[in-house]
Design an enzyme around this catalytic site. Structure first.
Site, mmCIF file in Angstrom:
data_model
loop_
_atom_site.group_PDB
_atom_site.id
_atom_site.type_symbol
_atom_site.label_atom_id
_atom_site.label_comp_id
_atom_site.label_asym_id
_atom_site.label_seq_id
_atom_site.Cartn_x
_atom_site.Cartn_y
_atom_site.Cartn_z
ATOM 1 N N ARG A 1 11.464 10.262 2.663
ATOM 2 C CA ARG A 1 10.086 10.488 2.205
ATOM 3 C C ARG A 1 9.198 9.303 2.545
ATOM 4 O O ARG A 1 8.005 9.460 2.759
ATOM 5 C CB ARG A 1 10.062 10.700 0.685
ATOM 6 C CG ARG A 1 10.879 11.875 0.229
ATOM 7 C CD ARG A 1 10.612 12.174 -1.202
ATOM 8 N NE ARG A 1 9.169 12.190 -1.458
ATOM 9 C CZ ARG A 1 8.638 12.403 -2.650
ATOM 10 N NH1 ARG A 1 9.425 12.597 -3.690
ATOM 11 N NH2 ARG A 1 7.346 12.425 -2.825
ATOM 12 N N LYS B 1 2.561 4.964 4.275
ATOM 13 C CA LYS B 1 2.622 6.280 3.615
ATOM 14 C C LYS B 1 1.494 6.419 2.591
ATOM 15 O O LYS B 1 0.783 7.419 2.569
ATOM 16 C CB LYS B 1 3.964 6.427 2.891
ATOM 17 C CG LYS B 1 4.035 7.586 1.905
ATOM 18 C CD LYS B 1 5.395 7.770 1.278
ATOM 19 C CE LYS B 1 5.626 6.948 0.068
ATOM 20 N NZ LYS B 1 5.030 7.425 -1.193
ATOM 21 N N ASN B 2 1.288 5.371 1.784
ATOM 22 C CA ASN B 2 0.350 5.488 0.663
ATOM 23 C C ASN B 2 -1.104 5.296 1.078
ATOM 24 O O ASN B 2 -2.002 5.373 0.243
ATOM 25 C CB ASN B 2 0.748 4.536 -0.464
ATOM 26 C CG ASN B 2 2.030 5.013 -1.135
ATOM 27 O OD1 ASN B 2 2.484 6.131 -0.893
ATOM 28 N ND2 ASN B 2 2.638 4.159 -1.930
ATOM 29 N N ARG C 1 4.272 10.327 -15.128
ATOM 30 C CA ARG C 1 3.247 10.380 -14.079
ATOM 31 C C ARG C 1 2.089 11.317 -14.432
ATOM 32 O O ARG C 1 1.769 12.238 -13.712
ATOM 33 C CB ARG C 1 3.865 10.789 -12.743
ATOM 34 C CG ARG C 1 5.120 10.065 -12.340
ATOM 35 C CD ARG C 1 4.910 8.613 -11.972
ATOM 36 N NE ARG C 1 4.105 8.420 -10.800
ATOM 37 C CZ ARG C 1 4.577 8.424 -9.553
ATOM 38 N NH1 ARG C 1 5.836 8.682 -9.332
ATOM 39 N NH2 ARG C 1 3.777 8.225 -8.536
ATOM 40 N N CYS D 1 8.553 12.622 -12.395
ATOM 41 C CA CYS D 1 9.566 12.382 -11.368
ATOM 42 C C CYS D 1 10.556 11.391 -11.975
ATOM 43 O O CYS D 1 10.450 11.010 -13.137
ATOM 44 C CB CYS D 1 8.921 11.823 -10.100
ATOM 45 S SG CYS D 1 8.352 10.139 -10.285
ATOM 46 N N ASP E 1 6.355 -1.127 -6.276
ATOM 47 C CA ASP E 1 7.120 -0.465 -5.213
ATOM 48 C C ASP E 1 8.101 -1.397 -4.527
ATOM 49 O O ASP E 1 8.885 -0.954 -3.689
ATOM 50 C CB ASP E 1 6.183 0.147 -4.158
ATOM 51 C CG ASP E 1 5.455 1.348 -4.710
ATOM 52 O OD1 ASP E 1 4.517 1.835 -4.048
ATOM 53 O OD2 ASP E 1 5.807 1.793 -5.811
HETATM 54 C C1 EPZ Z 1 0.663 5.238 -6.467
HETATM 55 O O1 EPZ Z 1 1.133 6.210 -7.371
HETATM 56 C C2 EPZ Z 1 1.696 5.160 -5.357
HETATM 57 N N1 EPZ Z 1 1.768 6.457 -4.681
HETATM 58 C C3 EPZ Z 1 3.054 4.778 -5.954
HETATM 59 O O2 EPZ Z 1 3.965 4.654 -4.882
HETATM 60 C C4 EPZ Z 1 2.912 3.426 -6.646
HETATM 61 O O3 EPZ Z 1 4.144 3.090 -7.253
HETATM 62 C C5 EPZ Z 1 1.812 3.501 -7.713
HETATM 63 O O4 EPZ Z 1 0.572 3.947 -7.106
HETATM 64 C C6 EPZ Z 1 1.557 2.143 -8.368
HETATM 65 O O5 EPZ Z 1 1.199 1.208 -7.395
HETATM 66 C C7 EPZ Z 1 0.789 6.789 -3.790
HETATM 67 O O6 EPZ Z 1 -0.131 6.027 -3.543
HETATM 68 C C8 EPZ Z 1 0.922 8.125 -3.119
HETATM 69 P P1 EPZ Z 1 -0.796 5.153 -10.649
HETATM 70 P P2 EPZ Z 1 0.156 6.751 -8.546
HETATM 71 O O7 EPZ Z 1 -1.695 6.293 -10.910
HETATM 72 O O8 EPZ Z 1 -1.239 6.705 -8.072
HETATM 73 C C9 EPZ Z 1 -0.253 5.789 -15.324
HETATM 74 C C10 EPZ Z 1 5.988 5.002 -3.757
HETATM 75 O O9 EPZ Z 1 7.136 4.612 -4.009
HETATM 76 N N2 EPZ Z 1 -1.255 6.852 -15.164
HETATM 77 O O10 EPZ Z 1 -1.360 3.891 -10.076
HETATM 78 O O11 EPZ Z 1 0.722 8.035 -9.025
HETATM 79 C C11 EPZ Z 1 1.040 6.108 -14.581
HETATM 80 O O12 EPZ Z 1 1.896 6.894 -15.387
HETATM 81 C C12 EPZ Z 1 5.109 5.536 -4.862
HETATM 82 O O13 EPZ Z 1 5.451 4.959 -2.619
HETATM 83 C C13 EPZ Z 1 -1.667 7.573 -16.278
HETATM 84 O O14 EPZ Z 1 -1.185 7.346 -17.402
HETATM 85 O O15 EPZ Z 1 0.361 5.638 -9.655
HETATM 86 C C14 EPZ Z 1 1.608 4.734 -14.314
HETATM 87 O O16 EPZ Z 1 2.283 4.276 -15.470
HETATM 88 C C15 EPZ Z 1 5.856 5.608 -6.179
HETATM 89 N N3 EPZ Z 1 -2.602 8.541 -16.135
HETATM 90 C C16 EPZ Z 1 0.366 3.870 -14.096
HETATM 91 O O17 EPZ Z 1 -0.722 4.601 -14.691
HETATM 92 C C17 EPZ Z 1 -3.176 8.841 -14.902
HETATM 93 O O18 EPZ Z 1 -4.044 9.731 -14.824
HETATM 94 C C18 EPZ Z 1 0.023 3.624 -12.624
HETATM 95 O O19 EPZ Z 1 0.066 4.872 -11.976
HETATM 96 C C19 EPZ Z 1 -2.754 8.087 -13.779
HETATM 97 C C20 EPZ Z 1 -1.802 7.095 -13.936
#
Ligand code: EPZ
Length: 416
Positions: free
Chosen positions: A397, A22-23, A122, A117, A305
């Protein structure tokens, strides 16, 4: 509202095929926006999130042509509406991944802020900061990101924290920018490398994907390509946990252990044995697992995850485990539901102390987010008696045909 009803206590056995990731699929489908030529994708997982994204791309004027169960062609030559509206984006946060490609291809984008969420706020500030560094004018008002850029310029960007979709947005934007972009503190997740491989197939010039420094030389245009999505390492890990929790023996095919080192290491510490083939994984679980502590962190460390699923197996393991969640601020929503099944878990800040119990008892529980739902499935499979899991649209999802795949492994699982 559909429910999943599981009669626990059966040791899983047999073989299933793992679906595409998915990701990886979500950013790679957005890459089709970067060219006016046709992209053909295969090994696409049949998931709600993929359908939602294809609907969003179609709304923008992309021609979406399904070519079979897991194969679709996209053509963005007629791209005429570079916007992603709230009512769709709020159902799938990964829609933010259209921002970089729209800016690079159309010079403008209007994308709803994804909003939070269940697992956390996020924010997308790093996406915005990186695109601004590349010359985009961005203002955020009334819940929308309004972005403009005649032509993005290459820049050196160092994100404040590792962000997977942030890195992916910047790579896609940089692929058509003027000059070189260097992304430091880049996410090293395999799905980022899969996106880079697809972009390279389209003519992008990217080096370092999979490491924490990614260099992109912008090009004038990208061409169409065919691409097969990589296997889903989180779906793989989830079924490994299901087999481990039930003392089973399963073979997962169309997948690779290459990206699961941290998960396999922990399952071996718990007493599981493995037979690793090039494109399949066989797990043999012990009669009873040993507790394993873990700490989530960006790849290649233990993935957030898989945290909820590992909490579930620790609930029935022998011993005490500490689980530390370092990525998201609210990713313990599954704890209260696991406690309804008889689990012994204490939360202390971003730590969960899990004391293994001799057995869980089936109960009615409720899914709250995608991976929390998966942990309830794992626990229900190990519990005595019947468990009814409500709100399983969360599962749809991220897991293709979960009830069928579990049944193929001998579980008594049915969707009502
Ligand atoms: C990706 O989400 C994945 N989703 C998530 O999978 C996964 O849990 C996550 O990466 C971490 O590995 C997809 O790839 C579609 P991040 P993403 O940006 O990119 C903070 C699932 O279950 N952050 O790596 O949204 C954020 O709040 C999903 O399949 C900021 O503060 O995660 C978090 O604490 C859930 N500002 C951390 O960084 C930003 O601009 C990591 O988030 C971006 C992120």
């Amino acid at each position: 509202m559909d429910k999943l009803v599981i009669e626990g206590g059966v040791s899983l056995s047999g073989e299933i095929v793992i679906s595409g990731a998915k990701n990886a699929a979500l950013p790679i489908l957005c890459a089709a926006l970067l060219t006016g030529e046709t992209m053909t994708f295969s090994n696409l997982p049949r998931l709600k999130d993929v359908t939602t994204l294809l609907d969003l791309l179609a709304q923008m004027g992309v021609r979406v042509a399904p070519e079979g169960e897991r194969r679709v062609s996209l053509n963005a030559d007629g791209l005429n509406n570079p916007s992603a509206l709230y009512d769709l984006v709020r159902t799938m946060r990964a829609s933010i991944l259209v921002l970089g490609p729209l800016l690079a291809r159309c010079g403008e984008a209007r994308v709803s802020l994804p909003g939070g969420c269940a697992i956390g706020a996020r924010p997308v500030d790093q996406h915005i900061k990186g695109l601004q560094a590349m010359g985009a004018e961005i203002r955020v008002e009334q819940g929308y990101i309004h972005a403009k850029a005649k032509r993005l310029r290459g820049a050196r960007v160092c994100t404040d924290m590792v962000t997977v979709t942030g890195t992916e947005n910047l790579i896609m934007a940089a692929s058509l920018a003027e000059g070189e972009t260097i992304i430091e503190n880049a996410a090293r997740e395999p799905e980022v490398a899969d996106l880079a491989n697809c972009l390279a197939r389209m003519g992008a010039r990217i080096s370092g994907a999979g490491t924490d420094v990614i260099r992109v030389q912008g090009v004038e245009r990208l061409s169409g390509a065919e691409y097969a999505i990589m296997p889903d390492r989180i779906e793989t890990g989830t079924y490994l946990c299901a087999a481990a929790a039930t003392g089973g023996k399963v073979r997962l095919s169309n997948t690779s252990a290459a990206y699961l080192d941290a998960i396999i290491d922990k399952l071996m510490d718990a007493g599981c044995e493995f037979d690793l083939a090039r494109d399949a994984i066989t797990l043999q679980a012990p009669a009873r697992l040993k507790s394993v502590s873990l700490r989530t962190a960006p790849y290649p460390a233990f993935p957030t995850d898989m945290q909820a699923q590992f909490m579930a197996i620790n609930c029935v393991a022998d011993g005490v485990a500490t689980i530390r969640e370092t990525i998201f601020e609210n990713r313990f929503m599954h704890v209260a539901e696991l406690q309804r099944l008889g689990a012994d878990i204490q939360i202390e800040g971003n730590n969960a102390i899990v004391r293994g119990v001799a057995g869980l008892q089936g109960a009615n529980v409720m899914a709250t987010d995608l991976r929390a739902s998966a942990s309830l499935v794992v626990a229900a499979l190990a519990a005595r008696g019947e468990t009814r899991i409500d709100r399983i649209y969360h599962l749809d999802r991220g897991y293709e045909n979960m009830a069928e795949k579990l049944s193929a492994l001998g579980a008594k699982a049915r969707r009502i």
